[in-house]
Scaffold this motif. Structure first.
Motif, short mmCIF file in Angstrom:
data_model
loop_
_atom_site.label_atom_id
_atom_site.label_comp_id
_atom_site.label_asym_id
_atom_site.label_seq_id
_atom_site.Cartn_x
_atom_site.Cartn_y
_atom_site.Cartn_z
N PHE A 213 0.85 -1.18 0.00
CA PHE A 213 0.00 0.00 0.00
C PHE A 213 0.89 1.24 0.00
CE2 PHE A 213 -1.61 2.78 3.57
CZ PHE A 213 -2.57 3.46 2.85
N CYS A 214 0.66 2.17 -0.94
CA CYS A 214 1.45 3.41 -0.93
C CYS A 214 0.68 4.45 -0.13
CB CYS A 214 1.68 3.92 -2.35
SG CYS A 214 2.35 5.60 -2.37
N PRO A 215 1.26 4.94 0.97
CA PRO A 215 0.52 5.90 1.79
C PRO A 215 0.32 7.25 1.12
CG PRO A 215 2.75 5.60 2.64
CD PRO A 215 2.56 4.60 1.54
N TYR A 216 1.11 7.53 0.08
CA TYR A 216 1.01 8.86 -0.53
C TYR A 216 -0.09 8.95 -1.58
CZ TYR A 216 5.39 9.37 1.96
OH TYR A 216 6.34 9.40 2.95
N CYS A 217 -0.38 7.83 -2.27
CA CYS A 217 -1.45 7.89 -3.29
C CYS A 217 -2.46 6.74 -3.13
CB CYS A 217 -0.85 7.88 -4.70
SG CYS A 217 -0.14 6.28 -5.18
N GLU A 218 -2.28 5.93 -2.08
CA GLU A 218 -3.18 4.81 -1.79
C GLU A 218 -3.21 3.74 -2.88
OE1 GLU A 218 -6.83 5.84 0.20
OE2 GLU A 218 -5.63 6.78 1.78
N VAL A 240 9.04 2.07 -2.90
CA VAL A 240 8.82 3.05 -3.97
C VAL A 240 7.51 2.71 -4.70
CG1 VAL A 240 11.27 3.52 -4.25
CG2 VAL A 240 10.21 1.77 -5.66
N CYS A 241 6.86 3.76 -5.17
CA CYS A 241 5.55 3.58 -5.81
C CYS A 241 5.61 4.11 -7.23
CB CYS A 241 4.51 4.34 -5.00
SG CYS A 241 2.91 4.46 -5.82
N ASN A 242 5.25 3.27 -8.19
CA ASN A 242 5.23 3.73 -9.58
C ASN A 242 3.96 4.52 -9.88
OD1 ASN A 242 7.61 2.40 -9.83
ND2 ASN A 242 6.85 0.78 -11.20
N GLY A 243 3.03 4.50 -8.95
CA GLY A 243 1.79 5.27 -9.14
C GLY A 243 2.06 6.76 -9.01
N CYS A 244 2.68 7.16 -7.90
CA CYS A 244 2.89 8.59 -7.66
C CYS A 244 4.36 8.99 -7.75
CB CYS A 244 2.32 8.99 -6.29
SG CYS A 244 3.19 8.21 -4.90
N GLY A 245 5.25 7.99 -7.85
CA GLY A 245 6.67 8.30 -7.98
C GLY A 245 7.38 8.59 -6.66
#
Ligand SMILES: [Zn+2]
Ligand SMILES: [Zn+2]
Length: 289
Positions: A213-218, A240-245
Motif C-alpha cells: 500500500f502506498c501511503p502517498y497515493c493509496e 517506492v511507488c510507480n503510481g505517484c513516484g
C-alpha cells in the motif's frame, strides 16, 4: 510508551555511530537535539484536547483525523525555551543552520524575533511567515520552519499521545495519513511479526497499515509497488511507488540490533534519500540541509 531518557538516546546514537561513523557530525547535533526534546516532554503543561462523542463518530465515519493540525495545544513558554536551546546546539554545527541560529539568538535577546509567531504559523500552515522571517534574517524558509517545528515537537508528541485514547485499536485505519493529525508518514517500521507501521512526520504517532500500500497515493497494485535495500544495511528498505513516484524509508525492527528511536533513524538515513532520488523517485517532503 517508555520515556526516552538522555542515557537511552546516547546509547542509540552510539550504536548507530559504530555502524555509520561518517554521520558523526549529524549524530552529534541530533543527539543533543533529541535529548533536549525528550527532557522537555517530561516538563510540559498541556491541556488535553477534548473531542465530543458525536464529533468523534462523525470523524470516524468520514475517515477524518481526530484533529486539524491547528488544534494542537502548544506549551508556548516551553517551546520558546527549546527554540533558544536548539539555536545554542546549532551554533556548534557548520553551515547555514549555524548562521541562522546565531542570527536568531541575537534577535531573541533584542526582542526582534518572537518565536511564538513561528509556532502559530507552523500549526496553522502559514508558509508565508517562514518566507518573510527567512528574508528578514537572510536564511532559508525551510530552515526557519525546521527550527520552529523542532521546538514545538515535544508538545505535538505529548498531544498525540493524549489524543490516541480516542482511536479505536480494533478498527484498522489503513489510510496513508495520520489518524491523529492527518499529516503524511515520514518513516515506516516493520515490526517483530512483520507488521507494518507508519510514523507521522508531524506528531510521530505510529499506526498499523497493510504491507502492500502506498501511503502517498493509496495505490494497492502490487505490480506498481517495489522496494530496494542494500545488503550492507539489511535493517533498512525503501518502498517506492510507480503510481505517484514517491518513496518511503523503512526500518526493519527485527534486523536493527540497536534501540529504535524513529526520529533518529529518519535523520540518519540521508544516504537513502540520495539513493532514492538518484533512482528517480521523489520525496514527499522538502529535504532539509
Ligand atoms: Zn500525526
Ligand atoms: Zn504512490
Amino acid at each position: 510508551m517508555q520515556p526516552w531518557t538522555a542515557d537511552k538516546i546516547r546509547a542509540a546514537v552510539a550504536a548507530l555511530h559504530r555502524v555509520r561513523p561518517v554521520y558523526a557530525k549529524l549524530l552529534g547535533f541530533h543527539e543533543a537535539l533529541f535529548i533536549a526534546q525528550e527532557e522537555m516532554r517530561g516538563r510540559l503543561a498541556i491541556e488535553p484536547v477534548h473531542i465530543p462523542r458525536e464529533t468523534l463518530a462523525l470523524k470516524r465515519s468520514a475517515a477524518l483525523p481526530l484533529i486539524d493540525r491547528s488544534e494542537f495545544v502548544i506549551d508556548v513558554g516551553a517551546a520558546g525555551r527549546l527554540f533558544e536551546r536548539i539555536c545554542e546546539i546549532a551554533l556548534q554545527t557548520e553551515g547555514p543552520l549555524a548562521k541562522a541560529a546565531a542570527a536568531f539568538r541575537s534577535a531573541l535577546e533584542t526582542g526582534d524575533l518572537d518565536p511564538k509567531v513561528l509556532f502559530e504559523a507552523l500549526i496553522e500552515e502559514r508558509e508565508g511567515v517562514f518566507a518573510a522571517t527567512a528574508a528578514r534574517f537572510d536564511t532559508a524558509a525551510d530552515l526557519v520552519s525546521y527550527l520552529a517545528y523542532n521546538s514545538v515537537k515535544p508538545s505535538l508528541m505529548n498531544g498525540a499521545e493524549q489524543l490516541a485514547v480516542y482511536l479505536e485499536p480494533d478498527e484498522p485505519w489503513n489510510k496513508g495519513y495520520c489518524p491523529v493529525c492527518g499529516a503524511l508518514p515520514a518513516l515506516a517500521l516493520f515490526g517483530e511479526e512483520g507488521q507494518r507501521l507508519l510514523c507521522c512526520s508531524f506528531c510521530w504517532h505510529q499506526w498499523p497499515v497493510k504491507r502492500l500500500f502506498c501511503p502517498y497515493c493509496e495505490n494497492r497494485d502490487a505490480e506498481r509497488l517495489h522496494y530496494f535495500f542494500s545488503e550492507q544495511e539489511e535493517e533498512y528498505r525503501v518502498d517506492v511507488c510507480n503510481g505517484c513516484g514517491k518513496y518511503l524509508k523503512g526500518v526493519d525492527v527485527r534486523r536493527l540490533g540497536r534501540p529504535l528511536y524513529p526520529p533518529l533513524e529518519q535523520a540518519a538515513t540521508l544516504h537513502l534519500d540520495i539513493k532514492a532520488r538518484e533512482l528517480g523517485h521523489q520525496s514527499a517532503f522538502a529535504l532539509n540541509f
